[in-house]
Design a protein around this motif. Structure first.
Motif, PDB file in Angstrom:
ATOM      1  N   SER A  73       9.750   5.103  -8.915  1.00 40.39           N
ATOM      2  CA  SER A  73       8.809   5.512  -7.872  1.00 40.39           C
ATOM      3  C   SER A  73       9.119   4.795  -6.564  1.00 40.39           C
ATOM      4  O   SER A  73       9.995   3.930  -6.498  1.00 40.39           O
ATOM      5  CB  SER A  73       7.370   5.208  -8.310  1.00 40.39           C
ATOM      6  OG  SER A  73       7.137   3.813  -8.252  1.00 40.39           O
ATOM      7  N   ASP A  74       8.353   5.135  -5.520  1.00 38.80           N
ATOM      8  CA  ASP A  74       8.508   4.470  -4.228  1.00 38.80           C
ATOM      9  C   ASP A  74       8.266   2.975  -4.324  1.00 38.80           C
ATOM     10  O   ASP A  74       8.802   2.199  -3.536  1.00 38.80           O
ATOM     11  CB  ASP A  74       7.534   5.065  -3.209  1.00 38.80           C
ATOM     12  CG  ASP A  74       8.069   6.332  -2.561  1.00 38.80           C
ATOM     13  OD1 ASP A  74       9.310   6.464  -2.475  1.00 38.80           O
ATOM     14  OD2 ASP A  74       7.265   7.185  -2.155  1.00 38.80           O
ATOM     15  N   SER A  75       7.446   2.548  -5.284  1.00 35.79           N
ATOM     16  CA  SER A  75       7.161   1.132  -5.446  1.00 35.79           C
ATOM     17  C   SER A  75       8.443   0.362  -5.741  1.00 35.79           C
ATOM     18  O   SER A  75       8.649  -0.738  -5.224  1.00 35.79           O
ATOM     19  CB  SER A  75       6.153   0.923  -6.575  1.00 35.79           C
ATOM     20  OG  SER A  75       5.818  -0.433  -6.707  1.00 35.79           O
ATOM     21  N   GLU A  76       9.317   0.935  -6.569  1.00 36.31           N
ATOM     22  CA  GLU A  76      10.589   0.265  -6.876  1.00 36.31           C
ATOM     23  C   GLU A  76      11.654   0.560  -5.820  1.00 36.31           C
ATOM     24  O   GLU A  76      12.503  -0.279  -5.537  1.00 36.31           O
ATOM     25  CB  GLU A  76      11.106   0.715  -8.239  1.00 36.31           C
ATOM     26  CG  GLU A  76      10.246   0.287  -9.422  1.00 36.31           C
ATOM     27  CD  GLU A  76       9.024   1.155  -9.601  1.00 36.31           C
ATOM     28  OE1 GLU A  76       7.974   0.620  -9.981  1.00 36.31           O
ATOM     29  OE2 GLU A  76       9.112   2.375  -9.342  1.00 36.31           O
ATOM     30  N   ILE A  77      11.598   1.757  -5.217  1.00 35.50           N
ATOM     31  CA  ILE A  77      12.641   2.129  -4.255  1.00 35.50           C
ATOM     32  C   ILE A  77      12.469   1.380  -2.940  1.00 35.50           C
ATOM     33  O   ILE A  77      13.404   0.754  -2.428  1.00 35.50           O
ATOM     34  CB  ILE A  77      12.611   3.649  -3.999  1.00 35.50           C
ATOM     35  CG1 ILE A  77      12.910   4.420  -5.292  1.00 35.50           C
ATOM     36  CG2 ILE A  77      13.641   4.025  -2.925  1.00 35.50           C
ATOM     37  CD1 ILE A  77      12.729   5.923  -5.162  1.00 35.50           C
ATOM     38  N   PHE A  78      11.267   1.419  -2.382  1.00 34.10           N
ATOM     39  CA  PHE A  78      11.038   0.856  -1.057  1.00 34.10           C
ATOM     40  C   PHE A  78      10.167  -0.393  -1.057  1.00 34.10           C
ATOM     41  O   PHE A  78      10.020  -1.039  -0.023  1.00 34.10           O
ATOM     42  CB  PHE A  78      10.389   1.910  -0.147  1.00 34.10           C
ATOM     43  CG  PHE A  78      11.257   3.107   0.078  1.00 34.10           C
ATOM     44  CD1 PHE A  78      12.433   3.010   0.791  1.00 34.10           C
ATOM     45  CD2 PHE A  78      10.901   4.341  -0.446  1.00 34.10           C
ATOM     46  CE1 PHE A  78      13.236   4.125   0.985  1.00 34.10           C
ATOM     47  CE2 PHE A  78      11.692   5.455  -0.248  1.00 34.10           C
ATOM     48  CZ  PHE A  78      12.875   5.342   0.469  1.00 34.10           C
ATOM     49  N   GLY A  79       9.532  -0.701  -2.174  1.00 36.70           N
ATOM     50  CA  GLY A  79       8.714  -1.900  -2.224  1.00 36.70           C
ATOM     51  C   GLY A  79       7.282  -1.689  -1.812  1.00 36.70           C
ATOM     52  O   GLY A  79       6.535  -2.647  -1.631  1.00 36.70           O
ATOM     53  N   PHE A  80       6.845  -0.440  -1.622  1.00 35.33           N
ATOM     54  CA  PHE A  80       5.446  -0.180  -1.307  1.00 35.33           C
ATOM     55  C   PHE A  80       4.971   0.971  -2.177  1.00 35.33           C
ATOM     56  O   PHE A  80       5.759   1.759  -2.674  1.00 35.33           O
ATOM     57  CB  PHE A  80       5.222   0.137   0.173  1.00 35.33           C
ATOM     58  CG  PHE A  80       5.862   1.440   0.621  1.00 35.33           C
ATOM     59  CD1 PHE A  80       5.200   2.637   0.482  1.00 35.33           C
ATOM     60  CD2 PHE A  80       7.137   1.441   1.175  1.00 35.33           C
ATOM     61  CE1 PHE A  80       5.779   3.822   0.894  1.00 35.33           C
ATOM     62  CE2 PHE A  80       7.729   2.630   1.586  1.00 35.33           C
ATOM     63  CZ  PHE A  80       7.046   3.817   1.444  1.00 35.33           C
ATOM     64  N   ARG A  81       3.651   1.029  -2.330  1.00 32.20           N
ATOM     65  CA  ARG A  81       3.059   2.056  -3.170  1.00 32.20           C
ATOM     66  C   ARG A  81       2.153   2.932  -2.341  1.00 32.20           C
ATOM     67  O   ARG A  81       1.553   2.488  -1.374  1.00 32.20           O
ATOM     68  CB  ARG A  81       2.215   1.450  -4.292  1.00 32.20           C
ATOM     69  CG  ARG A  81       2.877   0.337  -5.019  1.00 32.20           C
ATOM     70  CD  ARG A  81       1.919  -0.325  -5.976  1.00 32.20           C
ATOM     71  NE  ARG A  81       1.385   0.625  -6.928  1.00 32.20           N
ATOM     72  CZ  ARG A  81       0.864   0.238  -8.088  1.00 32.20           C
ATOM     73  NH1 ARG A  81       0.808  -1.009  -8.414  1.00 32.20           N
ATOM     74  NH2 ARG A  81       0.383   1.135  -8.915  1.00 32.20           N
TER      75      ARG A  81
END
Length: 922
Positions: free
Chosen positions: A450-458
């Motif tokens: 998810s974006d949490s792992e890709i960019f560091g934000f949720r």
């Protein structure tokens, strides 16, 4: 279809295999070891596979809201609701919040149903006392063809606890207009309109509150009774009044309301009294076939113990101060009572973090996905490696289009989709243009990122809350005595709505009261000529005399003054009108990707402002637009999208802010929103060393810096932009005369966007006159609740209670004391009051590095209370801070107090502002 029914079908099967033994008698509860990022997926898998309702119990209200947002990605068409906590502090005697009442009613109905649904709640919400099941059956029904008089229906509704009003725009209200009866049920999103033909129900329609148009036609409707209108509530209220002791006028107000309930009348404080009159909890409504899930039960039970201690302490203190009568019952059930109620249902399933195997937890075939922290090349390489190993890779991102472009450039084949109708194939990479709470690896075959792992934000999607009580027309906003302006007859005082029968037709009229006792009746369907009077409240206007030339002369003078003002300003803005600026290109794919990553739901006003700005930027004439909106209404997001549009077209952006703290806040916000895009954002302020400032200035000059955010330092002569295309000014009124002259020059050359909650009179006048363009954002975010404000003298108990209660719900506190010389004395006093709180100090006279560290640590949640000066006044946005205490408020200006108060209430939680004054100085 749900995400689980396709992509994660294996997870559903794995969970079902572990859950199956629980159906056999004698089997105990099951503990599952689950990564934090996969808890929502496991909970959804259980709920989807269960034939009845599923109750997920979380430790805290914040966790319940976060879990609901994550679950939305997985549940598909399965009903998903949250049982909210009542929006008030313990024993706070305040009016009901109709939205919370509606959401609670909806959640309790889902729990009682035998149909599949997933209900999320905290231990706090679960333990609150409420009316038991069966209350809905004692409501009022209406069917087409019923022989029923309108007044008889209103009478029955009043017996059920409904209030008769002029306009039914709030839950629990009803109104009549001739042969029409509007009823707003307590647990509904829309009112219902019942039309009578004589004494017979002719039609039943659900009505849109904003447009007053029919949304749906029905054959029948049920109006649930108010919780305090039942026989049980009346008896309980009578018994409670008999044993209570009220020794003050304030406590007497509570007993007076109880006496109203005991006599069968409706109280506007229903949700205050409901927990005092009933002993049931939400578990009394729960269907016996329901499945129960626990998210960290030990933490939840500990949180409930603290909540009960807080309630007891608040009850004792409020009794001692005379705010409430003595001996009121507790508001919530104890931990033991909740445990006992839970024991009557099927054994629960516990979702625990890894590391709990020693407690008997069964580990699911799940593990956490590695983090890439915005580094896209390692992500691309790893995704390709996983696919080459024969694993199915799913990347769920709000920037899926951009990831597809990057992977295509790297020669990696992907599939881009909004959803998958079947499980992904082994060795494939699927890009989902969706947002998820977190990623995980399932059984080494499915890799979900998810974006949490890709960019560091949720993604933090705000809950969609129905806006209840929107005033749909002029009538609904008026009170007797308000001033109105009739286009032809002038200024009058509003005398109310009256009914008149003319030629056999009954109509409603507005009564306008003019000077010397004259009256004018305006039909309610002809309001286009009537507007509200706008003027200073301390100087009420003079009423116009009907039949005189007063109003005609007034209109002539106004027209002459407007023409004179327009002539004076014409020369000033002539250059801008004929100037040829840069016409920005229409939105590109990256613009849409960035905007899709906005973690909240845009309001209509916000979208209108964004479209206005984009249209201006795409015009060859330099933009000069003012965005006017209250604090926290989303002006910054408008600026972010404009800035990204400028950068995407090869131009640089300057963002001017009045304070260094706000510059840092904007810097973090802009970087977070543009994470993953090749945009360089730099902050130029006194928090930067001389060497850093020189490097940033060189980057601006050479074009390496795309967005420069700073204070008046950006206006100094050594700052030269290579290709400046947009200037964004936040709170222009905070800049000095010299700075404004420089800003005026900029407006002639580049697009300019000004943001302000309180624009200076000249700026506002020019915008209202049409000389400058203006967009207003008047609609608060959907979940925004009004800030409860208290004005009082310093009181140790109130201050300690305010801080303690905020910390109990996991929040933070601002304590504003605008005197640096004795701020440490205030800190020492607060430490004595709340020794368990972590306090920190911030003010403008501190060394730059120290102040920056303090603000960053507080923003990260490392400290509980920030004792500070008015440095937080402009733009600081920390959603977790929802209590502000302003000391010596009588030393501050009204605009300052307004801005400071706006620093809280920027999330879905109720916010509180305590304004302290010194009576000896006032």
């Amino acid at each position: 279809m749900s995400f689980l029914s396709g992509e994660l079908a294996g997870l559903t099967a794995a969970v079902a295999e572990l859950i199956a033994p629980l159906a056999r008698p004698g089997k105990g509860e099951l503990r599952l070891g689950v990564p934090e990022s996969a808890k929502a997926a496991v909970a959804a898998a259980l709920a989807i596979d269960h034939p009845g309702p599923t109750l997920l119990i979380t430790p805290s209200p914040a966790r319940a809201q976060a879990m609901r947002e994550e679950l939305a990605f997985y549940v598909g068409s399965l009903p998903l609701v949250r049982l909210p906590e009542r929006e008030r502090l313990p024993y706070e005697f305040a009016p009901d919040d109709p939205i919370v009442s509606m959401e609670r009613s909806r959640a309790l109905a889902a729990l009682a149903s035998s149909s599949p649904a997933l209900v999320v709640c905290s231990w706090a919400a679960l333990s609150e006392h409420c009316a038991g099941p069966g209350i809905e059956a004692s409501g009022v029904d209406a069917h087409i063809g019923d022989s029923l008089e309108p007044m008889s229906l209103l009478s029955r509704l009043e017996e059920a606890g409904y209030r008769t009003v002029d306009l039914a725009d709030q839950p629990g209200t009803a109104s009549r207009r001739g042969g029409l009866v509007d009823v707003f049920p307590a647990a509904a999103e829309h009112p219902y309109r019942i039309e009578f033909f004589g004494n017979e129900v002719d039609s039943i329609r659900r009505v849109d509150l904003n447009t007053q148009r029919s949304v749906e036609r029905l054959d029948s409707v049920h109006f649930a009774v108010a919780a305090t209108a039942t026989r049980q509530a009346r008896d309980a209220a009578g018994a409670l009044v008999a044993r209570l002791e009220a020794t003050t006028d304030e406590a007497e107000k509570v007993t007076e309301q109880l006496e109203l309930i005991a006599s069968g009348l409706r109280s506007e404080y229903e949700t205050f009294f409901e927990p005092l009159l009933y002993g049931s909890t939400a578990l009394a409504h729960l269907n016996r076939a329901a499945a129960i899930l626990h998210d960290d039960i030990e933490e939840g039970e500990a949180a409930l113990v603290k909540l009960l201690e807080q309630q007891e302490r608040a009850r004792v203190e409020l009794e001692q101060r005379g705010h409430i009568p003595a001996e009121l019952p507790m508001l919530s059930a104890s931990v033991d009572e909740v445990r006992d109620a839970l024991s009557h249902f099927a054994p629960p399933v516990h979702l625990q973090r890894f590391g709990a195997e020693e407690m008997g937890a069964r580990r699911l075939p799940l593990r956490a996905t590695p983090s890439f922290a915005g580094k896209l090349k390692p992500l691309v390489d790893q995704a390709a490696a996983w696919a080459n190993e024969g694993k199915a890779v799913v990347l769920a991102s709000q920037q899926a289009l951009r990831l597809a472009e990057i992977m295509d450039e790297a020669g990696i084949k992907t599939t881009l989709a909004r959803g998958l109708e079947s499980p992904p194939k082994a060795g494939s990479i699927t890009l989902l243009a969706l947002a998820a709470g977190g990623g995980f690896i399932l059984d080494e075959h499915l890799i979900f990122v998810s974006d949490s792992e890709i960019f560091g934000f949720r993604k933090r999607r705000r809950p969609t809350r129905t806006r209840i009580g929107i005033k749909s027309d002029l009538i609904s906003t008026l009170e007797i005595g308000d001033y109105l302006v009739h286009a032809d007859h002038g200024i009058a005082r509003y005398g109310g709505l009256i009914r008149r029968t003319v030629d056999g037709i009954e109509r409603e009229y507005l009564e306008l009261q003019y000077a010397e006792g004259d009256r004018l009746l305006v039909p309610a369907d002809q309001l286009e000529s009537v507007t509200a009077y706008v003027g200073p409240a301390e100087h009420p206007p003079s009423l116009t005399r009907l039949g005189s030339q007063d109003w005609a002369r007034t209109k002539r003078r106004v027209k002459q003054a407007v023409l004179a003002l327009a002539q004076d300003l014409l020369d000033l803005y002539a250059k801008r009108e004929v100037a040829r600026g840069h016409a920005f290109a229409p939105d590109k794919a990256w613009q849409m990707e960035m905007e899709a990553a906005f973690p909240f739901v845009e309001t209509t006003d916000q979208l209108d402002a964004i479209n206005d700005v984009k249209a201006d930027m795409e015009n060859v004439r330099p933009m000069d637009r003012l965005i006017c909106g209250d604090v926290g209404y989303g002006k910054t997001e408008v600026a972010i999208r404009a800035a990204f549009k400028a950068v995407a077209d090869g131009k640089q952006v300057a963002v001017l802010v009045p304070t260094t703290v706000l510059a840092e806040q904007h810097g973090n916000t802009f970087r977070e929103r543009m994470a993953g895009f090749p945009v360089r954002v730099e902050v130029l302020s006194r928090f930067r060393s001389e060497h850093q400032q020189r490097d940033i200035a060189r980057g601006i000059r050479e074009g390496a810096v795309d967005i420069a955010i700073g204070t008046h330092r950006l206006l100094q002569k050594d700052i030269q932009f290579k290709d400046l295309g947009l200037v964004i000014i936040d709170e222009e009124q905070r800049f000095g005369v010299v700075h404004k002259e420089r800003l005026k020059q900029m407006r002639e050359e580049v697009d300019t966007l000004t943001l302000s909650a309180t624009p200076i009179p000249r700026t506002l006048q020019m915008s209202l006159s049409g000389i400058r363009d203006m967009s207003t954002i008047m609609t608060p975010p959907e979940e925004r609740l009004p800030i409860r404000t208290y004005v009082l003298q310093w009181d140790d108990e109130i201050i300690r209670e305010a801080i303690d209660r905020e910390l109990q719900r996991g929040g933070q506190v601002y304590f504003v004391h605008n005197r640096v010389h004795n701020i440490e004395r205030i800190v020492s006093r607060l430490r004595d009051l709340v020794p368990e709180a972590e306090l920190t100090v911030g003010h403008g006279q501190m060394p730059e590095e120290q102040l920056e560290r303090v603000m960053m640590e507080f923003s990260a949640g490392d400290q509980d209370v920030l004792v500070c000066t008015t440095i937080i006044e402009s733009g600081l946005d920390i959603p977790n801070v929802n209590t502000i205490i302003i000391n010596d408020a009588d030393r501050l200006g009204l605009a300052q107090l307004y801005q400071l108060r706006g620093r809280v209430g920027r999330s879905a939680n109720r916010a509180y502002a305590y304004i302290l004054y010194d009576k000896d100085r006032s």
